[in-house]
Design an enzyme around this catalytic site. Structure first.
Site, PDB file in Angstrom:
ATOM      1  N   CYS A  62      10.618  -0.916 -37.022  1.00 19.03           N
ATOM      2  CA  CYS A  62      10.425  -0.476 -35.635  1.00 19.03           C
ATOM      3  C   CYS A  62       9.015  -0.715 -35.110  1.00 19.03           C
ATOM      4  O   CYS A  62       8.774  -0.617 -33.917  1.00 19.03           O
ATOM      5  CB  CYS A  62      10.803   0.995 -35.495  1.00 19.03           C
ATOM      6  SG  CYS A  62       9.639   2.137 -36.259  1.00 19.03           S
ATOM      7  N   CYS A 102       0.837  -1.198   0.000  1.00 19.88           N
ATOM      8  CA  CYS A 102       0.000   0.000   0.000  1.00 19.88           C
ATOM      9  C   CYS A 102       0.876   1.254   0.000  1.00 19.88           C
ATOM     10  O   CYS A 102       1.666   1.466   0.911  1.00 19.88           O
ATOM     11  CB  CYS A 102      -0.917  -0.006   1.212  1.00 19.88           C
ATOM     12  SG  CYS A 102      -1.983   1.430   1.266  1.00 19.88           S
TER      13      CYS A 102
END
Lengths: 455, 424
Positions: free
Chosen positions: B385, B137
């Protein structure tokens, strides 16, 4: 003019109901609809929609601004290319311009982006504290613009932007041209056309003189003497004639005359109603006329065209509007005779059936008659040659009946430019006229300024 | 149909879809609704020592996409704000009523042995199937020395895990925080402490947006805000990477992993399983759409497994791990080139401008007579790419085609251009 229809009854519906029927054909988008629709734009590069827009509005840019909750920025992008972007958003046949070109206009992508409605959303919702364009310092140049329609207004605004003084000479009481007098009421509702003119004039430096007609109160030679340049934007003031006997009979008139009256009417229930009527023609004006008469309460509206659906000037979208308003579209029929009753008033028309033979329109020899209380002719507008009567104006080179111009809107006379429907360049569309006005202003400006530098 | 039942770290469940410890699992009412909807398990919202935590208002904010779809979600809610006693009683009741479902209890108490020694027997008495240690948390609790404050210190992780294994016989799942440089360090610490499994990721420190009128970040509490924990679809890529990092770490080999982070569909879940998970946890998608989403997740996953011939989750769990490697082991000689399907192309020009402005000027824009443009790949310039394929709005319009260049496999370690290559 509607004297010729004074024998006809008035609509049965009351003013309120009629006003409702003449409400926005395409209601504006809500903010949420605009957000959803703007997200559909693919922000194309070298966007086909921009290539298809006669006024070269940067459409992907303004839609992206809407998406980013920058409605003012969107509006300014539109107005910087097309100062009448608000009326163009309403009256443009987008289905054959930007939205036809939209990359999403195919079955795979479902539907084109609603560019016209998004443009309207931007213009309608941008609240400018002051006019969004600032004038350059005064140039000392004065330009005469003849005609306060879309071409003239667009030209005047761009010239004023560059610091020039502009005087617009307008024959009618109001500015706006066809936006004010010629567009179907349900396409351009309320007083939008006038509000748009007021907005445009906020830039300053533009004076409109009403009641001045070229060829009557004005002459081209005088204008050329008194101003540094002249822009002619006189439109197509005359309606084409049918060339039949009894064309002057009560009950027959030009559709544009009726539409003008309708647009100026405060109370639609006071207009003459032709319960059975015939509209001649196949362009958007013919559709506008037929649909409006149907909305007024006519129960038998026939639009008659001498050729077929494929040859119609009105787009499929327009034809669909007509059909949705119970207008019957009759093709391959040509006016043959105006039929009169015993008092000499229109009671109908006889048509010859036509066919295409070797590319030529011919009568089949058959004919038929339609009963009608009125006939509205919308077979096209013509150049009103009476405007060009002074000796100088007569020298203007013509292309067909219209004024010849080059790509920069120059006429054959130095210092005289022309644009909009009175020229043969491009299509007869509001958006085209706006572009002409803008380009002519650019040409006038660069010409006047180059002279200054030379001196 | 494929068998979706699992046994994860000794915990049995009818399917691998569990709800993560979060607001949807805070009380019996919600958990029962989740089980009725078909969830295979639930990690009960984190319990702590009494007095219970107190929460603020408001608590959530989101990062929206163009159509208001929630890309990422942020919360500043603390652990349960109900008493330990109420939670333990409800857990007991729910487990009794739903014996076939996995019920795991999330815990967070101070980093003190006595605290853990005290709470563990109370939790075990509920009949739950396991515990999950909330070391992740990122908001509020770390300020009190708990949550991510523990998860960010490997020694604490190991120590607390060991206490839990000492004072409880329940399976221990250690939930890891992503707010750390190398996730493997924390996983290794949990492993050394005796953890039965790790679950990841917990939420990421985040500010989703700023209210520019009020000049305060969201979510707003009065006139202030604080950073929260980021989750939802946007964090999935981060979670997948961290799962893969642990899955292929030799030091923790075989440690069961429960995947968490942006899972909203069966495909998301399958991807986590392919990278080594044995179960998954979901929260944000359920918070946005309700518990019913588990129906499509179960159905979709089992149909896809059928189509692939997988009978159980174990049949494909970890199958993509071996193909995930370090950059230095990639084949330098492999080459793909973009090819545009001209019939599918709608002419938007996005591939062209993306390549022209930001990549390798490998897509030509050819003006056509009708005013449109045709876009063509310049093979010699294309480095493969994927940018054009990514920016293309039409699925499958641009394909990246592997080229047969006749070159053998060669990685950077052996590449002659590498001054530090391995000799030979």
């Amino acid at each position: 003019m509607i004297d010729t229809l004074s024998h006809l009854p008035r609509p049965h519906a009351g003013a309120v109901e009629l006003a409702d029927r003449f409400g926005d054909l395409a209601p504006p988008l809500t903010a949420r609809q605009a957000a959803l629709e703007s997200a559909r734009c693919l922000y194309c590069y070298d966007a086909p929609c921009v290539n298809a827009c006669p006024s070269e509005i940067d459409i992907p840019s303004f839609i992206r601004s809407i998406q980013q909750e920058n409605v003012q920025g969107a509006a300014q992008t539109i107005l910087s290319a097309n100062i009448l972007g608000g009326s163009c958003a309403r009256v443009c046949p987008t289905e054959v311009l930007c939205q036809q070109a939209c990359v999403r206009n195919n079955a795979e992508e479902c539907a084109p982006v609603l560019i016209g409605l998004l443009q309207r959303h931007a213009i309608d919702n941008a609240q400018f504290g002051e006019h969004p364009f600032q004038r350059a310092p005064a140039s000392g140049k004065r330009i005469a613009v003849v005609g306060a329609g879309p071409a003239g207004l667009s030209c005047a605004h761009r010239l004023a932007l560059y610091g020039h003084e502009v005087v617009i000479f307008e024959a009618r009481e109001k500015a706006g041209g066809l936006n004010e007098y010629g567009i179907a009421a349900y396409k351009l509702v309320d007083d939008f056309a006038q509000r748009e003119v007021e907005f445009l004039l906020q830039i300053g430096g533009i004076e409109i003189r009403h009641g001045h007609r070229l060829g009557v109160e004005l002459s081209l030679s005088l204008l050329r003497q008194q101003f540094d340049a002249v822009f002619l934007a006189i439109g197509l003031a005359a309606s084409k004639r049918l060339g039949l006997a009894d064309e002057q009979a009560p009950g027959l008139l030009a559709a544009t005359d009726y539409i003008r009256e309708l647009r100026q009417a405060d109370d639609l229930s006071q207009l003459p109603l032709a319960e059975r009527c015939i509209v001649l023609g196949a362009g958007n004006t013919a559709i506008d006329m037929a649909v409006q008469m149907s909305k007024l309460g006519a129960h038998d509206v026939n639009l008659v065209y001498r050729r077929g659906f494929a040859e119609m000037g009105a787009t499929e979208h327009e034809q669909a509007i007509a059909k949705a308003n119970q207008v019957r579209l009759l093709t391959w029929a040509q006016p043959q005779e105006v039929l009169l009753d015993d008092q000499g008033r229109v009671r109908g028309m006889r048509f010859a059936r036509t066919q295409q033979v070797d590319g030529r329109l011919q009568s089949t020899g058959e004919s038929f008659e339609l009963t009608a209380d009125a006939i509205f002719s919308a077979i096209g507008q013509a150049f009103d040659a009476s405007a060009l009567v002074d000796p100088l104006a007569r020298e203007l080179k013509r292309e067909g009946e219209r004024i010849w111009v080059d790509a920069t809107l120059r006429t054959s006379l130095p210092g005289v430019y022309a644009g909009g429907d009175c020229t043969a360049l491009g299509q007869d569309l509001t958006v085209q006229a706006v572009q002409h006005g803008k380009l002519a202003a650019e040409a006038i400006h660069s010409h006047l300024m180059s002279n200054v530098e030379a001196a | 149909m494929a068998d979706l039942s699992i046994e994860f770290a000794g915990i049995k469940a009818p399917n691998p879809f569990w709800l993560a410890s979060a607001p949807p699992t805070d009380k019996a009412y919600n958990v029962v609704r989740a089980f009725e909807a078909g969830w295979g398990g639930v990690v009960w919202k984190t319990l702590g020592e009494d007095p219970a935590a107190v929460n603020v208002s408001s608590r959530y904010s989101a990062h929206f996409g163009a159509n208001r779809e929630v890309l990422g979600f942020n919360n500043i809610e603390l652990i349960t704000d109900r008493s330990l006693e109420i939670n333990l009683r409800e857990i007991t009741q729910v487990k009794q009523a739903w014996p076939d479902r996995a019920l795991i209890v999330s815990l967070m108490v101070p980093c003190v042995e006595e605290s853990w020694k005290t709470i563990l027997p109370l939790v075990a008495a509920t009949g739950c199937d396991g515990i999950e240690l909330n070391f992740g948390c990122p908001h509020g609790m770390p300020e009190r020395g708990m949550g991510a404050a523990v998860g960010q210190v490997p020694e604490y992780v190991e120590r607390v895990t060991r206490w839990c294994k000492t004072y409880s016989s329940l399976p221990v799942i250690v939930k890891l925080t992503p707010n750390i440089t190398d996730i493997r360090t924390a996983a290794r610490a949990a492993y050394r402490g005796g953890a039965d499994a790790v679950s990841l990721i917990n939420t990421i420190n985040s500010i989703t947006s700023v209210d520019l009128e009020r000049m305060v970040a969201n979510p707003i509490v009065g006139s202030q805000s604080t950073h929260g924990g980021y989750c939802g679809s946007a964090v999935k890529p981060i979670a997948l990477n961290m799962v893969a990092e642990i899955a292929r770490d030799p030091e923790t080999r075989g440690l069961p992993i429960c995947g968490i982070g942006g899972i909203g569909s069966w495909r998301d879940a399958a991807e986590f399983v392919a990278l080594g998970c044995g179960a998954v946890q979901v929260c944000t998608a359920a918070m946005l759409h309700g518990f019913r989403i588990v129906e499509q997740m179960q159905d979709g996953l089992s149909r896809w497994m059928d189509s692939q011939g997988y009978q159980r989750l174990a049949d494909f769990s970890g199958k993509a791990v071996g193909n995930t490697t370090d950059w230095k082991y990639l084949d330098i000689n492999y080459q793909v080139i973009a090819r545009i399907d001209q019939d599918a192309c709608i002419g938007c020009g996005r591939c062209h401008i993306a390549c022209e402005d930001t990549s390798h000027q490998a897509i030509a824009s050819l003006a056509q007579a009708d005013g449109t443009h045709r876009y063509e790949v310049i093979d010699e310039e294309c480095v493969g790419c994927n940018l054009c394929q990514i920016t293309c709005p039409v699925q499958d319009c641009i394909e990246m085609l592997a080229q047969d260049n006749g070159k053998p496999f060669l990685d950077w370690q052996h590449d002659p251009r590498n001054p530090y290559r391995i000799a030979g």
